[in-house]
Every structure is written in C-alpha cells, then in structure tokens.
Motif scaffolding. Structure first.
Motif, PDB file in Angstrom:
ATOM      1  N   THR A 104      11.560  -0.717  -5.711  1.00 18.56           N
ATOM      2  CA  THR A 104      12.543  -0.962  -4.654  1.00 18.56           C
ATOM      3  C   THR A 104      13.724  -1.748  -5.223  1.00 18.56           C
ATOM      4  N   GLU A 105      14.817  -1.705  -4.508  1.00 21.79           N
ATOM      5  CA  GLU A 105      16.030  -2.402  -4.936  1.00 21.79           C
ATOM      6  C   GLU A 105      15.761  -3.892  -5.165  1.00 21.79           C
ATOM      7  N   ASN A 106      14.963  -4.509  -4.295  1.00 20.63           N
ATOM      8  CA  ASN A 106      14.690  -5.944  -4.442  1.00 20.63           C
ATOM      9  C   ASN A 106      13.896  -6.249  -5.712  1.00 20.63           C
ATOM     10  N   PHE A 107      12.928  -5.375  -6.065  1.00 22.15           N
ATOM     11  CA  PHE A 107      12.188  -5.583  -7.312  1.00 22.15           C
ATOM     12  C   PHE A 107      13.141  -5.418  -8.498  1.00 22.15           C
ATOM     13  N   GLU A 108      14.018  -4.395  -8.435  1.00 21.62           N
ATOM     14  CA  GLU A 108      14.969  -4.176  -9.529  1.00 21.62           C
ATOM     15  C   GLU A 108      15.931  -5.355  -9.678  1.00 21.62           C
ATOM     16  N   THR A 109      16.370  -5.918  -8.565  1.00 23.76           N
ATOM     17  CA  THR A 109      17.290  -7.061  -8.609  1.00 23.76           C
ATOM     18  C   THR A 109      16.666  -8.218  -9.396  1.00 23.76           C
ATOM     19  N   CYS A 110      15.362  -8.408  -9.270  1.00 16.23           N
ATOM     20  CA  CYS A 110      14.664  -9.465 -10.014  1.00 16.23           C
ATOM     21  C   CYS A 110      14.789  -9.268 -11.525  1.00 16.23           C
ATOM     22  N   LEU A 111      14.881  -8.018 -11.953  1.00 12.07           N
ATOM     23  CA  LEU A 111      14.896  -7.714 -13.386  1.00 12.07           C
ATOM     24  C   LEU A 111      16.272  -7.868 -14.025  1.00 12.07           C
ATOM     25  N   LEU A 112      17.328  -7.756 -13.212  1.00 11.06           N
ATOM     26  CA  LEU A 112      18.690  -7.790 -13.758  1.00 11.06           C
ATOM     27  C   LEU A 112      18.929  -9.057 -14.575  1.00 11.06           C
ATOM     28  N   GLY A 113      19.461  -8.873 -15.777  1.00 13.87           N
ATOM     29  CA  GLY A 113      19.798 -10.010 -16.624  1.00 13.87           C
ATOM     30  C   GLY A 113      18.682 -10.449 -17.566  1.00 13.87           C
ATOM     31  N   LEU A 114      17.439  -9.998 -17.314  1.00 16.92           N
ATOM     32  CA  LEU A 114      16.353 -10.357 -18.239  1.00 16.92           C
ATOM     33  C   LEU A 114      16.558  -9.616 -19.553  1.00 16.92           C
ATOM     34  N   LYS A 115      16.056 -10.222 -20.636  1.00 20.45           N
ATOM     35  CA  LYS A 115      16.225  -9.637 -21.962  1.00 20.45           C
ATOM     36  C   LYS A 115      14.869  -9.339 -22.591  1.00 20.45           C
ATOM     37  N   GLU A 116      14.915  -8.492 -23.612  1.00 15.81           N
ATOM     38  CA  GLU A 116      13.727  -8.151 -24.381  1.00 15.81           C
ATOM     39  C   GLU A 116      12.985  -9.419 -24.797  1.00 15.81           C
ATOM     40  N   GLY A 117      11.663  -9.431 -24.606  1.00 19.21           N
ATOM     41  CA  GLY A 117      10.855 -10.579 -24.995  1.00 19.21           C
ATOM     42  C   GLY A 117      10.720 -11.642 -23.923  1.00 19.21           C
ATOM     43  N   GLU A 118      11.513 -11.547 -22.853  1.00 18.89           N
ATOM     44  CA  GLU A 118      11.436 -12.545 -21.782  1.00 18.89           C
ATOM     45  C   GLU A 118      10.325 -12.197 -20.793  1.00 18.89           C
ATOM     46  N   SER A 119       9.775 -13.241 -20.208  1.00 20.01           N
ATOM     47  CA  SER A 119       8.809 -13.096 -19.121  1.00 20.01           C
ATOM     48  C   SER A 119       9.340 -13.889 -17.938  1.00 20.01           C
ATOM     49  N   SER A 120       9.017 -13.423 -16.752  1.00 15.42           N
ATOM     50  CA  SER A 120       9.468 -14.141 -15.575  1.00 15.42           C
ATOM     51  C   SER A 120       8.521 -13.859 -14.424  1.00 15.42           C
ATOM     52  N   SER A 121       8.620 -14.676 -13.399  1.00 11.66           N
ATOM     53  CA  SER A 121       7.778 -14.519 -12.216  1.00 11.66           C
ATOM     54  C   SER A 121       8.650 -14.713 -10.982  1.00 11.66           C
ATOM     55  N   PHE A 122       8.498 -13.822 -10.019  1.00 12.99           N
ATOM     56  CA  PHE A 122       9.292 -13.871  -8.790  1.00 12.99           C
ATOM     57  C   PHE A 122       8.350 -13.799  -7.603  1.00 12.99           C
ATOM     58  N   THR A 123       8.616 -14.594  -6.577  1.00 12.06           N
ATOM     59  CA  THR A 123       7.857 -14.493  -5.337  1.00 12.06           C
ATOM     60  C   THR A 123       8.748 -13.786  -4.322  1.00 12.06           C
ATOM     61  N   LEU A 124       8.234 -12.684  -3.776  1.00 10.28           N
ATOM     62  CA  LEU A 124       9.004 -11.892  -2.827  1.00 10.28           C
ATOM     63  C   LEU A 124       8.352 -11.934  -1.445  1.00 10.28           C
ATOM     64  N   ALA A 125       9.162 -12.252  -0.450  1.00 11.38           N
ATOM     65  CA  ALA A 125       8.690 -12.226   0.940  1.00 11.38           C
ATOM     66  C   ALA A 125       8.425 -10.770   1.333  1.00 11.38           C
ATOM     67  N   PRO A 126       7.609 -10.531   2.367  1.00 12.07           N
ATOM     68  CA  PRO A 126       7.300  -9.152   2.762  1.00 12.07           C
ATOM     69  C   PRO A 126       8.541  -8.279   2.936  1.00 12.07           C
ATOM     70  N   GLU A 127       9.597  -8.833   3.527  1.00 15.67           N
ATOM     71  CA  GLU A 127      10.825  -8.061   3.771  1.00 15.67           C
ATOM     72  C   GLU A 127      11.484  -7.622   2.470  1.00 15.67           C
ATOM     73  N   ASP A 128      11.252  -8.374   1.390  1.00 20.98           N
ATOM     74  CA  ASP A 128      11.869  -8.064   0.101  1.00 20.98           C
ATOM     75  C   ASP A 128      10.944  -7.253  -0.807  1.00 20.98           C
ATOM     76  N   ALA A 129       9.683  -7.098  -0.393  1.00 18.42           N
ATOM     77  CA  ALA A 129       8.714  -6.378  -1.227  1.00 18.42           C
ATOM     78  C   ALA A 129       8.385  -5.027  -0.574  1.00 18.42           C
ATOM     79  N   PHE A 130       7.333  -4.984   0.216  1.00 20.06           N
ATOM     80  CA  PHE A 130       6.874  -3.714   0.796  1.00 20.06           C
ATOM     81  C   PHE A 130       7.137  -3.624   2.296  1.00 20.06           C
ATOM     82  N   GLY A 131       7.912  -4.581   2.837  1.00 19.48           N
ATOM     83  CA  GLY A 131       8.276  -4.537   4.253  1.00 19.48           C
ATOM     84  C   GLY A 131       7.168  -5.031   5.162  1.00 19.48           C
ATOM     85  N   GLN A 132       7.491  -5.085   6.427  1.00 20.95           N
ATOM     86  CA  GLN A 132       6.506  -5.466   7.438  1.00 20.95           C
ATOM     87  C   GLN A 132       5.793  -4.196   7.922  1.00 20.95           C
TER      88      GLN A 132
END
Length: 143
Positions: free
Chosen positions: A44-72
């Motif tokens: 989804t667009e919200n998952f992709e937005t989390c990835l923008l700007g990350l670089k090779e070798g980086e790790s990250s963690s994002f918490t997404l509310a239901p509306e930003d993940a799989f909806g209600q």
C-alpha cells in the motif's frame, strides 16, 4: 548509496508484527528477501512511504495504525451464505479460510466466522484489518 525513491526497485527482508509481538508475515521464513518495484501495487502507499529515503544496508521499524496499514474492517465485507454452497474442499467450519471467485474472476479469501443452522458467515475483510502493525524492514539493495 542509493536512497529509495518512488520508482526504485528494492530487495528487502520484512516482518509484519502485531502489537503483542506475534509475527503476521515475514520473508525470513522463506529464507529469501522480497523484491519490490515501488508503485507496483504490491504494497500500500502508506507502507511504501515508510521506505522512501532508506538506503541499502539500513534497517528500520515503523508502527502503522489500522487506517495506514490494512484499514478498518468493513461491515459490507461480511456475508451470510447458504450452507449448501459448502462441503468437500470448502468446509463450513469456523476458522476455515476459503478462496471464493470475485466478480472479475479473481480469488478473494474469506474466513468462516460462524456457522448457524443453514447460514454460514464469511468475513472478506483482510485478516489484519483493524489492527495496528509494526513493519520491520532490512534493505538489501536499491536500484
């Protein structure tokens, strides 16, 4: 190093966890990372937005509310069906996940949530609808 943009091809490992720490989905089980072309609709667009700007070798963690993940959950996605349509490979048992044919012939998974007499209740909402998820990513390569 190349940062992820809206048109990048990304190879990454990811894990989607629930707030209690249980794993809903991960590429680590398969032993190979996922390949993603940004904007191809696999995330989804919200998952992709989390990835923008990350670089090779980086790790990250994002918490997404239901509306930003799989909806209600949508009550319109819960259907009551006649038990006669079940049997054999499509058992009318609570918890069974069955693939139904959608209007355009695509497969739509539904979860049997109740069986009462001749009525079978099937929920076509995404299993993670209504849940906050933690999206852990490990970027392997960006092109």
């Amino acid at each position: 190093m190349t940062a992820i943009t809206a048109s990048s091809e990304v190879i990454m490992h990811f894990t989607i966890k629930l707030e209690d720490g249980s794993v809903a989905d991960t590429t680590h089980n398969a032993g190979k990372p996922a390949k993603l072309v940004m904007g191809d609709g696999s995330l989804t667009e919200n998952f992709e937005t989390c990835l923008l700007g990350l670089k090779e070798g980086e790790s990250s963690s994002f918490t997404l509310a239901p509306e930003d993940a799989f909806g209600q959950p949508n009550p319109d996605n819960i259907h009551h069906m006649d038990r006669r349509h079940f049997g054999g490979e499509t058992p009318a048992e609570e918890g069974a996940i069955i693939a139904f044919s959608g209007p355009q012939g695509q497969e739509i998974p539904g979860i049997v949530t109740a069986v009462t007499g001749d009525s079978v209740t099937v929920d076509f909402n995404h299993p993670l609808a209504g849940k906050t998820v933690i999206f852990d990513v490990e970027i392997i390569s960006v092109q």
